[in-house]
Scaffold this motif. Structure first.
Motif, mmCIF file in Angstrom:
data_model
loop_
_atom_site.group_PDB
_atom_site.id
_atom_site.type_symbol
_atom_site.label_atom_id
_atom_site.label_comp_id
_atom_site.label_asym_id
_atom_site.label_seq_id
_atom_site.Cartn_x
_atom_site.Cartn_y
_atom_site.Cartn_z
ATOM 1 N N TRP A 32 -6.444 0.306 -3.646
ATOM 2 C CA TRP A 32 -5.078 -0.209 -3.583
ATOM 3 C C TRP A 32 -4.376 0.059 -2.251
ATOM 4 O O TRP A 32 -3.401 -0.621 -1.933
ATOM 5 N N ILE A 33 -4.846 1.040 -1.481
ATOM 6 C CA ILE A 33 -4.252 1.246 -0.151
ATOM 7 C C ILE A 33 -4.888 0.307 0.875
ATOM 8 O O ILE A 33 -4.176 -0.464 1.532
ATOM 9 N N GLN B 52 0.888 3.198 -3.222
ATOM 10 C CA GLN B 52 -0.343 3.937 -3.478
ATOM 11 C C GLN B 52 -0.413 5.208 -2.642
ATOM 12 O O GLN B 52 -0.910 6.241 -3.100
ATOM 13 N N ARG C 234 -6.828 4.252 -5.696
ATOM 14 C CA ARG C 234 -5.772 4.052 -4.703
ATOM 15 C C ARG C 234 -6.255 4.306 -3.283
ATOM 16 O O ARG C 234 -5.881 3.590 -2.357
ATOM 17 N N SER D 41 0.817 -1.216 0.000
ATOM 18 C CA SER D 41 0.000 0.000 0.000
ATOM 19 C C SER D 41 0.849 1.263 0.000
ATOM 20 O O SER D 41 0.345 2.344 -0.335
#
Length: 659
Positions: free
Chosen positions: A559-560, A54, A555, A51
């Protein structure tokens, strides 16, 4: 420089840059289990590493997308590439500062600079003073050096934040709109070779010992299938970083603007050239700024106005929702699929990377090319494009669902999956029993041995072994007199220093890969239409910022937190947590394979189903808008039978109907 005024050269150079950057990213993702072992990290912490990229990207992506597009897109890409190189170099620094890796080796029962001592039953009863001295001697800084990985990944994120927004919009701006889908598809296809090459390189370097060049390799007595093996993850990353440094060289030489490409084939739109030659809103703003002098406050107002326009575009919102749900499914695959192959089918880290690279990734590439060529060859319209997206997403979901039921059971390990003699399944896991209660075994030890009864034990101490047999070189051949192992009629109980089996259904890995590859093929088919629909739903001067906004949302919301959520679900399936002596960091050594599979693929299937539902809704909305446009006026250029001719950007009335 005339050769740099060709969009086809830019497509090739940009594709190669993305290829090498993605190679580096894949190297880091495929090395997650290796990094876990190297720095004694749980999956939730390694998910934080994933993460970090991101998080770094999030800090700059919107501003880099907007202001980079107004300044000089190719040169902004070049500057971002410098940050990519710097970040990757920082990621490798823990290997050089962390000292020699110490692994648990029970075949060589001696303490050295590269081995942690694993002893038999009763040999753990040393005084606390001796244990404290031993810990102080072996205390090293590697426990906290993973922070450098986080910093390097964040710098990577800053550098990579503007690559796609600027590069993709640059291609779409200066390629003819009939060629734009094929150029974008080719760019993505070239870039998708990166994961394949990354996994292949990863499979090679992970077979090399992590400290190659620092230690004598002949002294390493374990193989890549050993649970303590750590490969040279850092070497592959340096190779990929060298590729980024080479492929970024041409970008300062590309112009800020190049002449719009002319279409050489037969055009189905008589007004194509006229539409292409119309100045965009950005061109007018640039001319006005040149006359009146641009100021920071003026740019801020333009940025806010552009962002407000995007936030009011409801059709764009539906596209973002579809892409968001698709990415929620993909984030688990991207970060944990090689690890899943290791855990579920007992393959080594290098083989998991190789299988992912040479079987799964080519399916994505083929699918992307099929989608791109279909868009160009069949002159697909808006409704047709959204229909392609819906059908391909449905087929991808149908192919991924069977993976919930394809996998191996956890191998038998006494005290974890099967009870000791006279024990019960109700008390599992319970690694201590009456047979080893007086052995003083270290908690968290994981150095598996295979008993003469055909069952694995987590260490010779937990098997109750009090003796050992050695060969001429001093390596342990067998542990003997094991009180927890039932003696056979032919011989006394013993254990050899290895697991009895790595998997109980290893051949099923190819069945699982076949379903996964089919799902990847259909996901690739939907990729190019999805990107084109997104670019055509906004004004021409909003493309870079639209892609940037898409990346921010993906993100922040995907994605985080995604890798952390997947990591937490995966860790919840852990049956036994390992811990090295003198360390307070726990990492999972034995998973419940069925629970792992159901939780991992359960989330992926759920997000795929939701993504499919939104794709169907997107198709019906596009179809409804097209019918409404035909009723209102036959002169409106938006949503005609050719998606490549959509000109939302030049007709504010049409844009209002999409909002």
């Amino acid at each position: 420089m005339g050769c740099f005024n060709d969009i086809r050269l830019f497509v090739a150079c940009f594709g190669m840059l993305l290829l090498t950057d993605i190679m580096a990213g894949v190297m880091k993702k495929s090395s997650l289990t290796t990094i876990e072992r190297r720095f004694n990290l749980p999956s939730t912490t390694t998910a934080l590493l994933a993460s970090s990229f991101q998080i770094g990207s999030l800090t700059t992506v919107l501003f880099a997308s907007y202001f980079g597009s107004r300044w000089h897109r190719p040169r902004t890409i070049f500057i971002g590439s410098i940050f990519l190189v710097l970040g990757n170099v920082i990621v490798t620094l823990p290997q050089f500062f962390g000292g020699i890796y110490e692994f648990q080796d029970i075949a060589s029962n001696a303490s050295s600079s590269t081995r942690a001592r694993i002893t038999e039953c009763g040999s753990h009863n040393d005084s606390s003073d001796m244990a404290e001295i031993h810990c102080n001697e072996e205390n090293n800084p590697t426990n906290n050096l993973y922070i450098l990985l986080v910093v390097g990944m964040m710098i990577n994120g800053v550098g990579g934040s503007a690559l796609q927004p600027l590069g993709m919009s640059y291609i779409d701006d200066f390629a003819h709109k009939r060629n734009s889908p094929i150029y974008l598809g080719l760019t993505k296809a070239i870039a998708l070779v990166g994961p394949m090459m990354g996994y292949v390189v990863s499979s090679f370097v992970l077979k090399l010992w992590v400290d190659i060049g620092w230690v004598e390799i002949s002294t390493i007595n374990i193989t890549p299938t050993h649970p303590s093996w750590v490969g040279a993850w850092w070497l592959g990353l340096l190779i990929c970083t060298s590729g980024i440094a080479i492929t970024m060289i041409p970008f300062p030489y590309f112009p800020k603007k190049m002449q719009k490409q002319k279409y050489k084939g037969k055009s189905t739109d008589e007004h194509t050239d006229e539409l292409d030659e119309k100045p965009s809103k950005r061109d007018k703003d640039d001319n006005e700024s040149a006359q009146t002098g641009s100021a920071l406050s003026r740019e801020k107002k333009k940025f806010i106005a552009t962002m407000t326009s995007l936030l009011k575009n409801h059709f764009f919102h539906l596209i973002l929702l579809k892409m968001y749900l698709g990415n929620l499914a993909f984030v688990g695959i991207a970060n944990f699929f090689p690890k899943y192959l290791e855990v579920a089918f007992g393959v080594s880290a290098s083989k998991a990377s190789l299988l992912t690279g040479v079987i799964n990734i080519p399916a994505v590439i083929v699918g992307t090319l099929i989608g791109a060529f279909t868009m160009k060859r069949c002159n697909v319209g808006t409704v047709g494009a959204t229909r392609m997206i819906a059908v391909a997403t449905f087929l991808a979901s149908a192919c991924i669902a069977p993976l919930l039921f394809i996998g191996c059971d956890t191998i038998d390990i006494s005290g974890i999956t099967t009870p000791y003699e006279n024990g019960t399944y109700d008390n599992l896991p319970a690694v201590e029993s009456a047979c080893n209660a007086n052995c003083g075994c270290d908690s968290g030890t994981y150095a598996p041995v295979c008993g003469s009864d055909g069952v694995s034990y987590i260490s010779p101490c937990h098997a109750g072994c009090v003796g050992a047999e050695y060969d001429a070189s001093g390596l342990t051949q067998n542990f003997t007199e094991c009180s927890c192992i039932a003696a056979t009629r032919e011989s006394v109980s013993w254990a050899k220093p290895e697991r009895c089996q790595l998997s109980n259904c290893g051949d099923l890995v190819f069945v699982a890969l076949a379903f996964k590859s089919a799902a990847s093929l259909f996901a690739g088919i939907a990729a190019t239409p999805m990107y084109i629909v997104m670019l055509r739903s906004v004004q021409v001067d909003q493309k870079s910022l639209a892609i940037g906004l898409y990346l921010v949302i993906i993100r922040v919301l995907c994605w985080i937190p995604g890798p952390i959520i997947y990591g937490a679900f995966i860790d919840s399936a852990c049956l036994y947590w390992g811990m090295k002596p003198c360390s307070d960091r726990a990492y999972c050594k034995v998973y419940d394979n069925k629970a792992y599979r159901h939780r991992f693929y359960g989330m992926i299937v759920l997000f795929n189903i939701l993504s499919c539902m939104v794709a169907i809704a997107l198709y019906y909305v596009a179809k409804r808008v097209q019918k409404k446009e035909k009723r209102d006026s036959t002169d409106v250029p938006l949503k005609d039978e050719n998606l490549n001719g959509v000109e939302t950007k030049d007709d504010p009335d049409v844009e209002e109907k999409l909002m």
